[in-house]
Design a protein around this motif. Structure first.
Motif, short mmCIF file in Angstrom:
data_model
loop_
_atom_site.label_atom_id
_atom_site.label_comp_id
_atom_site.label_asym_id
_atom_site.label_seq_id
_atom_site.Cartn_x
_atom_site.Cartn_y
_atom_site.Cartn_z
N HIS A 185 -6.15 -0.33 -9.60
CA HIS A 185 -5.21 -1.34 -10.13
C HIS A 185 -3.87 -1.36 -9.40
CE1 HIS A 185 -8.06 -2.04 -13.29
NE2 HIS A 185 -7.89 -0.85 -13.83
N ARG A 186 -3.81 -0.83 -8.18
CA ARG A 186 -2.56 -0.88 -7.42
C ARG A 186 -2.32 -2.29 -6.88
NH1 ARG A 186 -3.05 2.59 -2.62
NH2 ARG A 186 -1.63 4.22 -3.32
N ALA A 187 -1.10 -2.79 -7.05
CA ALA A 187 -0.74 -4.10 -6.51
C ALA A 187 -0.37 -3.97 -5.04
CB ALA A 187 0.44 -4.68 -7.29
N SER A 188 -0.74 -4.97 -4.26
CA SER A 188 -0.29 -5.07 -2.88
C SER A 188 1.08 -5.75 -2.86
CB SER A 188 -1.28 -5.88 -2.04
OG SER A 188 -2.54 -5.24 -2.00
N GLY A 189 1.91 -5.38 -1.89
CA GLY A 189 3.24 -5.95 -1.82
C GLY A 189 3.31 -7.14 -0.87
N TYR A 190 4.10 -8.14 -1.25
CA TYR A 190 4.22 -9.36 -0.45
C TYR A 190 5.68 -9.74 -0.23
CZ TYR A 190 -0.72 -9.68 -1.54
OH TYR A 190 -2.06 -9.40 -1.65
N THR A 191 5.89 -10.59 0.75
CA THR A 191 7.21 -11.13 1.04
C THR A 191 7.05 -12.57 1.49
OG1 THR A 191 9.30 -10.67 2.17
CG2 THR A 191 7.29 -10.43 3.47
N LEU A 192 8.17 -13.25 1.71
CA LEU A 192 8.11 -14.64 2.16
C LEU A 192 8.58 -14.75 3.60
CD1 LEU A 192 9.52 -16.89 -0.72
CD2 LEU A 192 7.15 -16.59 -0.04
N MET A 251 -1.40 -13.02 -8.19
CA MET A 251 -2.37 -12.05 -7.75
C MET A 251 -1.76 -10.67 -7.45
SD MET A 251 -5.29 -13.46 -7.86
CE MET A 251 -5.64 -15.12 -8.46
N ALA A 252 -2.46 -9.64 -7.91
CA ALA A 252 -2.11 -8.28 -7.51
C ALA A 252 -2.55 -8.06 -6.07
CB ALA A 252 -2.78 -7.26 -8.42
N ASN A 253 -3.65 -8.72 -5.70
CA ASN A 253 -4.14 -8.67 -4.32
C ASN A 253 -4.67 -10.04 -3.95
OD1 ASN A 253 -6.17 -8.30 -2.08
ND2 ASN A 253 -5.37 -6.21 -2.19
N GLU A 254 -4.00 -10.71 -3.03
CA GLU A 254 -4.38 -12.07 -2.63
C GLU A 254 -5.74 -12.10 -1.95
OE1 GLU A 254 -2.97 -14.93 -3.15
OE2 GLU A 254 -1.01 -14.38 -3.95
N GLU A 255 -6.06 -11.05 -1.19
CA GLU A 255 -7.28 -11.05 -0.40
C GLU A 255 -8.54 -10.85 -1.23
OE1 GLU A 255 -5.80 -8.03 2.04
OE2 GLU A 255 -4.92 -9.37 3.53
N ILE A 315 3.35 -13.70 2.74
CA ILE A 315 2.67 -12.85 3.73
C ILE A 315 2.68 -11.40 3.23
CG2 ILE A 315 3.31 -14.34 5.67
CD1 ILE A 315 5.45 -12.25 6.41
N ASN A 316 1.85 -10.56 3.85
CA ASN A 316 1.86 -9.14 3.52
C ASN A 316 3.20 -8.52 3.90
OD1 ASN A 316 -0.85 -8.78 2.52
ND2 ASN A 316 -1.57 -9.04 4.63
N ALA A 317 3.71 -7.68 3.01
CA ALA A 317 4.97 -6.99 3.30
C ALA A 317 4.76 -5.95 4.39
CB ALA A 317 5.50 -6.33 2.03
N PRO A 318 5.82 -5.64 5.17
CA PRO A 318 5.71 -4.60 6.20
C PRO A 318 5.34 -3.25 5.60
CG PRO A 318 7.72 -5.89 6.48
CD PRO A 318 7.14 -6.27 5.16
N PHE A 319 4.72 -2.41 6.41
CA PHE A 319 4.33 -1.07 5.97
C PHE A 319 5.56 -0.19 5.80
CE2 PHE A 319 3.36 3.36 7.03
CZ PHE A 319 2.34 3.63 6.13
N VAL A 320 5.56 0.61 4.75
CA VAL A 320 6.58 1.64 4.57
C VAL A 320 5.88 2.94 4.20
CG1 VAL A 320 6.96 0.96 2.15
CG2 VAL A 320 8.67 2.34 3.32
N ASP A 321 6.18 4.01 4.91
CA ASP A 321 5.61 5.31 4.59
C ASP A 321 6.27 5.81 3.31
OD1 ASP A 321 5.44 8.37 4.67
OD2 ASP A 321 4.11 7.81 6.32
N MET A 322 5.48 6.16 2.32
CA MET A 322 6.02 6.49 1.00
C MET A 322 6.69 7.87 0.93
SD MET A 322 5.98 3.86 -0.80
CE MET A 322 6.41 4.54 -2.41
#
Length: 450
Positions: free
Chosen positions: A223-230, A64-68, A236-243
């Protein structure tokens, strides 16, 4: 006679067509089997594209690009590409050199309003090749907290400009994101344009890379993918990073299809001259050129770069002699896209990849094993101890879990826990003098000190 020759030609064309189709189908089956293991073991999600010659031989989205929202990854999914950004920054610098706006060998002080005395001998070439000695700001103890805040370019530079150099400029290689932050700043100073606008006008628009750009947190991006981690093997959702933080060292997004357009352009002079491309693809120290690693994979010339970003892990791997390119974009940061790309290349070349080599169980003789035992200095405050336990080589660092070094050959080892390749280097008298560590695009020479 002519009729017989024509019949033979038809037969040969038919025969080789069947074989090529069979070869392609066989590779597809092997790739699907390999990727299923990556999904089961490491929760891989992302998109893969393989180009051979002028054709795309394999392309597929996974997970998934976005699990939710239940949106799947596909060829149109936009991923944050992390350090793959560096090759676009390097290209902009080469373009400005060819326009006479700057010089690779000029001191960076030529283009900066303020700079510490320690930087006076650092050139643009040093920044491009990670040989400047400038400390990497992403290694700061407070980086995980800082990455949530908004920074200007000057704010970013202020985080590392007063730190001492880690070595004399040009002496060795140390991958530092600070180098490419400075290059982005120089692009803006010399061109008079914001970094992202320069890339858009002179690279993305001419190449019609319509699905590539600078990622902004507040921007609505289709079409932006959400970022994930384990976390304990749970996605789970990856932590926020200011771009604003990654800027010209890792701030771009793209798709596999746009990166293929980029790949094809690098075989032409559409952006820069042949001489400019040669400068980019000439390795300096530790196989690094301008925004690319240039080395070989099982005797095949390989031009590549990874792109880790919180929530994402990516790789573009080019084999120019075969005109083959493998692009892996993933929206989970706990996998190794470079390893996947490398293993897929092995499949396509009909060679064994890492897990297959490990399964074969290369036997290292006791004498050779004994020569590798000792202490190796990665950094002055980071020593790796190699020892032998139960006839296995074990790497130990104080405060970290032990790591087993699995032999792939007499000199090459693989540490699966950290996805690292270890090479033991000997001198002319066959005495082990250092250990070379490679994790994605990060390479480090660790001298044997005991």
């Amino acid at each position: 006679m002519k009729k017989i020759n024509f019949t033979i030609v038809i037969f040969l064309v038919y025969f080789f067509t069947l074989n090529i189709q069979g070869f392609a189908q066989d590779n597809t089956s092997k790739i699907n089997e390999y990727m299923q293991v990556e999904i089961n073991r490491f929760h891989f999600r992302g998109t893969i594209l393989i180009s051979q010659g002028d054709k795309v031989s394999f392309s597929k989205g996974y997970g998934m690009a976005n699990e939710e929202t239940g949106t799947p990854n596909d060829l149109h999914t936009k991923f944050r590409i992390g350090s793959i950004t560096k090759q676009f920054t390097a290209m902009a610098i080469v373009m400005l050199q060819e326009k006479g706006k700057l010089n690779f060998q000029a001191p960076i002080s030529t283009y900066l309003d303020e700079y510490p005395i320690a930087w006076q001998d650092i050139t643009i070439h040093h920044l491009l090749t990670h040989t400047s000695g400038i400390a990497d700001f992403t290694r700061d103890p407070d980086y995980k907290t800082a990455m949530r805040s908004t920074f200007t370019v000057n704010d970013l530079i202020a985080r590392f400009k007063d730190k001492p150099l880690t070595f004399k400029p040009g002496y060795t290689f140390d991958y530092s994101n600070s180098n490419y932050i400075l290059l982005g700043h120089i692009i803006e100073k010399v061109s008079g344009m914001p970094y992202e606008q320069y890339l858009q006008k002179y690279i993305f628009s001419p190449l019609k890379m319509e699905n590539t750009g600078y990622d902004h947190n507040e921007k609505i991006l289709l079409h932006r993918a959400s970022g994930y981690t384990l976390k304990k093997d749970i996605v789970i959702n990856a932590p926020f990073v200011d771009m604003s933080i990654p800027f010209s060292t890792g701030g771009l997004y793209s798709t596999v299809e746009d990166l293929l357009v980029w790949d094809k352009a690098l075989y032409t002079d559409r952006l820069v001259s042949k001489k400019g491309l040669e400068a980019m693809f000439t390795p300096v120290k530790m196989d690094y050129g301008y925004g690319w690693t240039i080395d070989s994979l099982n005797h095949h010339k390989c031009i590549r770069h990874g792109g880790w970003m919180i929530g994402f892990n990516n790789s573009i791997m080019r084999f120019p002699d075969e005109k083959m390119t493998i692009i892996v974009l993933s929206n989970i940061d706990s996998i190794s896209a470079n390893t996947i790309a490398r293993d897929l290349a092995a499949i396509l070349f009909g060679e064994k990849y890492v897990d297959e080599k490990i399964a074969e169980g290369f036997k290292l003789n006791t004498h050779t094993q004994q020569t590798y035992i000792g202490q190796y200095e990665v950094f002055p405050d980071l020593i790796v101890t190699i020892c032998k336990e139960d006839n296995k080589l074990i790497g130990k660092i104080t405060g970290y879990p032990e790591i087993e070094l699995k032999p792939l050959s007499e000199e090459e080892f693989y540490a699966k826990e950290v996805d690292a390749r270890i090479f033991f280097i000997k001198d002319g008298e066959h005495k082990v003098i250092q250990m070379n560590i490679q994790i994605d695009d990060w390479k480090k020479e660790a001298k044997k000190i005991k």
